[in-house]
Design an enzyme around this catalytic site. Structure first.
Site, PDB file in Angstrom:
ATOM      1  N   HIS A   1      -0.127  -8.466  13.200  1.00  0.00           N
ATOM      2  CA  HIS A   1      -0.079  -9.591  13.478  1.00  0.00           C
ATOM      3  C   HIS A   1       1.139  -9.829  12.548  1.00  0.00           C
ATOM      4  O   HIS A   1       1.386  -9.517  11.902  1.00  0.00           O
ATOM      5  CB  HIS A   1      -1.770 -10.210  12.225  1.00  0.00           C
ATOM      6  CG  HIS A   1      -2.025 -11.074  12.755  1.00  0.00           C
ATOM      7  ND1 HIS A   1      -1.535 -12.780  12.439  1.00  0.00           N
ATOM      8  CD2 HIS A   1      -2.990 -11.991  13.860  1.00  0.00           C
ATOM      9  CE1 HIS A   1      -1.941 -13.526  12.606  1.00  0.00           C
ATOM     10  NE2 HIS A   1      -2.857 -13.533  13.123  1.00  0.00           N
TER      11      HIS A   1
ATOM     12  N   ASP B   1      -4.025  -4.654   5.797  1.00  0.00           N
ATOM     13  CA  ASP B   1      -4.770  -5.906   6.302  1.00  0.00           C
ATOM     14  C   ASP B   1      -6.089  -6.074   7.080  1.00  0.00           C
ATOM     15  O   ASP B   1      -6.058  -5.310   8.187  1.00  0.00           O
ATOM     16  CB  ASP B   1      -3.624  -7.097   7.614  1.00  0.00           C
ATOM     17  CG  ASP B   1      -3.809  -7.456   8.611  1.00  0.00           C
ATOM     18  OD1 ASP B   1      -5.498  -7.774   8.218  1.00  0.00           O
ATOM     19  OD2 ASP B   1      -3.383  -7.915   9.319  1.00  0.00           O
TER      20      ASP B   1
ATOM     21  N   GLN C   1      -9.484  -7.767  10.301  1.00  0.00           N
ATOM     22  CA  GLN C   1     -10.718  -7.765  11.404  1.00  0.00           C
ATOM     23  C   GLN C   1     -11.405  -6.341  11.043  1.00  0.00           C
ATOM     24  O   GLN C   1     -12.127  -6.157  11.652  1.00  0.00           O
ATOM     25  CB  GLN C   1      -9.945  -7.184  12.634  1.00  0.00           C
ATOM     26  CG  GLN C   1      -9.032  -8.108  13.147  1.00  0.00           C
ATOM     27  CD  GLN C   1      -9.424  -9.604  14.430  1.00  0.00           C
ATOM     28  OE1 GLN C   1     -10.883  -8.799  14.371  1.00  0.00           O
ATOM     29  NE2 GLN C   1      -8.905 -10.351  14.273  1.00  0.00           N
TER      30      GLN C   1
ATOM     31  N   LYS D   1     -13.710 -14.774   9.546  1.00  0.00           N
ATOM     32  CA  LYS D   1     -14.441 -14.195  10.464  1.00  0.00           C
ATOM     33  C   LYS D   1     -15.202 -13.221  10.102  1.00  0.00           C
ATOM     34  O   LYS D   1     -15.965 -11.941  10.549  1.00  0.00           O
ATOM     35  CB  LYS D   1     -12.965 -12.570  10.225  1.00  0.00           C
ATOM     36  CG  LYS D   1     -11.261 -14.213  11.351  1.00  0.00           C
ATOM     37  CD  LYS D   1     -10.554 -13.142  11.452  1.00  0.00           C
ATOM     38  CE  LYS D   1      -9.509 -13.324  11.423  1.00  0.00           C
ATOM     39  NZ  LYS D   1      -9.070 -13.945  12.914  1.00  0.00           N
TER      40      LYS D   1
ATOM     41  N   CYS E   1      -0.751 -13.034  18.366  1.00  0.00           N
ATOM     42  CA  CYS E   1      -0.252 -13.778  17.253  1.00  0.00           C
ATOM     43  C   CYS E   1       0.496 -11.813  17.336  1.00  0.00           C
ATOM     44  O   CYS E   1       1.119 -12.268  15.725  1.00  0.00           O
ATOM     45  CB  CYS E   1      -0.403 -13.937  15.337  1.00  0.00           C
ATOM     46  SG  CYS E   1      -1.179 -15.240  15.962  1.00  0.00           S
TER      47      CYS E   1
HETATM   48  N1  C6P Z   1      -6.502 -13.288  14.193  1.00  0.00           N
HETATM   49  C1  C6P Z   1      -6.962 -13.784  16.118  1.00  0.00           C
HETATM   50  O1  C6P Z   1      -7.267 -14.531  17.008  1.00  0.00           O
HETATM   51  P1  C6P Z   1      -5.494 -15.836   9.592  1.00  0.00           P
HETATM   52  O2  C6P Z   1      -5.793 -16.740  10.428  1.00  0.00           O
HETATM   53  O3  C6P Z   1      -5.274 -15.867   7.448  1.00  0.00           O
HETATM   54  O4  C6P Z   1      -7.043 -15.592   8.993  1.00  0.00           O
HETATM   55  O5  C6P Z   1      -6.166 -14.333   9.455  1.00  0.00           O
HETATM   56  C2  C6P Z   1      -4.889 -13.681  10.108  1.00  0.00           C
HETATM   57  C3  C6P Z   1      -4.755 -12.661  10.843  1.00  0.00           C
HETATM   58  C4  C6P Z   1      -4.384 -11.459   9.885  1.00  0.00           C
HETATM   59  N2  C6P Z   1      -4.449 -10.434  10.602  1.00  0.00           N
HETATM   60  C5  C6P Z   1      -5.134  -9.706  11.934  1.00  0.00           C
HETATM   61  C6  C6P Z   1      -5.612  -8.277  12.063  1.00  0.00           C
HETATM   62  C7  C6P Z   1      -5.420 -11.026  12.655  1.00  0.00           C
HETATM   63  O6  C6P Z   1      -6.418 -10.650  13.668  1.00  0.00           O
HETATM   64  C8  C6P Z   1      -5.980 -12.419  11.687  1.00  0.00           C
HETATM   65  C9  C6P Z   1      -6.118 -13.555  12.843  1.00  0.00           C
HETATM   66  C10 C6P Z   1      -6.089 -14.731  14.793  1.00  0.00           C
HETATM   67  O7  C6P Z   1      -7.324 -12.854  16.390  1.00  0.00           O
HETATM   68  C11 C6P Z   1      -5.803 -15.558  14.606  1.00  0.00           C
HETATM   69  S1  C6P Z   1      -4.807 -14.876  15.746  1.00  0.00           S
END
Ligand code: C6P
Length: 416
Positions: free
Chosen positions: A123, A200, A203, A226, A367
């Site tokens: 991401h 990270d 997910q 999430k 992203c």
């Molecule tokens: N993915 C998706 O629709 P934040 O926005 O900081 O809570 O999470 C960022 C992020 C970082 N790593 C991974 C693997 C992610 O999936 C995400 C967030 C969302 O897939 C929004 S782009």
């Protein structure tokens, strides 16, 4: 096994109708999950019953709010099997957690000529901060590629992880194609060359048991929103001996011990990393979300994802000739995410038609722009599952895609 019908009763928004009388089918939990009533109520209870700043007051309400806030930190620590609650730093989200590491640990530890290793599936949150660190420090950012079947290509891993490697920063589950990354194996290889490991877990932590001691990582980043929690609260886990040697990130109130006009000394851990008034309600809400997940059992949550993914991959077989479906074929090697693409129908058009059937999916590059470009497509349509989704919802998705493709097959509404 999860009792999904019973679970669904805990999520008020799942009984919502959209566009008149269409039941909402929420297949966008990878973007953000829906929230159980207990979590929502915990935030109301905080503001109605004991709203006060934490660690600052001698009065009853501050004592109560501080206890609830720190209790939530302990719940999160236990949830990921952290050494103690001192290893848990509250942030806003995964993005901020990773940036914190890039702006503190990396500043002290990455030097010219060092290498930072990421995967091709990162991401942007776990790519862009390392691009900057590599540029600023004259270090090299290296990428672990993916195979034809969208797994991680480990064929060159023993040269990619080498004595110059100082940080292996990897996603645990790809948000855009669903691949599960063998983080424990990568961490062992990183350890062997003395490199640090950042995972990270945006997910993974919401969807499966994640144990920082078992992975043996230095950093784990994830977001509350999430995993049934509210937005605006995230977590950075840091291994104790690493955390002790880290410089503070933001400076100001709460993170200090003593301040003179000339100088300041730092508060104890983890508050040294939490300058300013934190998201108190958010942390308390996340603690209640963790209670909810523990009540179900994370093994059961993971099993449900795998079962739904298997069901969906079988159901998508009918569409195999028309759609490209990304990610490994084995449901156990992927997250509850199905990302797909039709050569003649733009994912945004498909997503819009599904929306008109009450089905919420995400379309775009998720992203992960470099990954999507490397797949030779502009975007994907992505359905993502969680503990409240059913096989019937997967059937509705497949029916709606078929109908949409019939509609676009007639030459109506296609673009890009
Ligand atoms: N993915 C998706 O629709 P934040 O926005 O900081 O809570 O999470 C960022 C992020 C970082 N790593 C991974 C693997 C992610 O999936 C995400 C967030 C969302 O897939 C929004 S782009």
């Amino acid at each position: 096994m999860l009792d999904v019908e019973k679970i669904r009763e805990d999520f008020p928004v799942l009984s919502k109708k959209v566009y008149g009388d269409l039941p909402l089918i929420w297949l966008d939990s990878a973007a953000t999950s829906q929230k159980p009533r207990s979590m929502i109520q915990s935030i109301v209870d905080y503001y109605e019953g004991y709203n006060a700043n934490v660690h600052r007051g001698v009065h009853a309400l501050s004592i109560e709010s501080t206890a609830a806030f720190e209790d939530a930190r302990q719940k999160v620590a236990d949830f990921i099997n952290a050494e103690s609650s001192e290893c848990i730093i509250w942030t806003r989200n995964t993005t901020e957690s990773i940036n914190l590491v890039a702006n503190t640990w990396a500043q002290e530890n990455i030097k010219a000529g060092d290498e930072i290793l990421v995967t091709a599936m990162e991401h942007h949150s776990n790519l862009v901060p390392w691009q900057k660190v590599a540029r600023d420090k004259d270090a090299t950012l290296r990428i672990i590629p993916i195979t034809e079947d969208h797994s991680l290509d480990l064929s060159e891993i023993d040269s990619l992880i080498n004595p110059r490697t100082k940080l292996v920063a990897v996603v645990h589950k790809s948000n855009s194609i669903g691949t599960v990354i063998p983080v424990k194996e990568l961490a062992a290889k990183a350890r062997a060359v003395g490199a640090a490991v950042l995972v990270d877990g945006a997910q993974s932590v919401p969807h499966m048991p994640v144990d920082v001691a078992d992975i043996d990582c230095d950093f784990l980043a994830f977001s509350g929103h999430k995993m049934l929690g509210p937005t605006g609260i995230g977590v950075l886990y840091v291994k104790p001996d690493v955390l002790e040697r880290m410089e503070p990130f933001l400076r100001g109130g709460e993170m200090v011990l003593e301040v003179s006009y000339e100088d300041a000394s730092w508060n104890s851990l983890p508050w040294r990393f939490e300058a300013g008034t934190p998201n108190i309600a958010g942390a308390i809400g996340l603690g209640v979300a963790v209670d909810y997940l523990n009540g179900l059992g994370m093994e059961n949550v993971r099993d449900h994802d795998v079962q739904l993914t298997k069901y969906a991959l079988d159901a998508f077989k009918e569409l195999e000739e028309e759609l490209e479906i990304f990610g490994p074929k084995d449901p156990a090697a992927r997250a509850g995410i199905i990302s797909f693409h039709h050569p003649d129908v733009h994912p945004h058009d498909l997503g819009t038609v599904l929306d008109r059937r009450g089905i919420a999916i995400r379309t775009g590059h998720h992203c992960t722009m470099p990954l999507i470009k490397s797949l030779g497509i502009p975007a994907t349509a992505r359905a993502s599952f969680y503990l409240y989704n059913t096989n019937e919802e997967v059937d509705a998705l497949v029916d709606a895609i078929k109908e949409a493709l019939r509609y676009f097959g007639n030459g109506v509404g296609t673009s890009g």
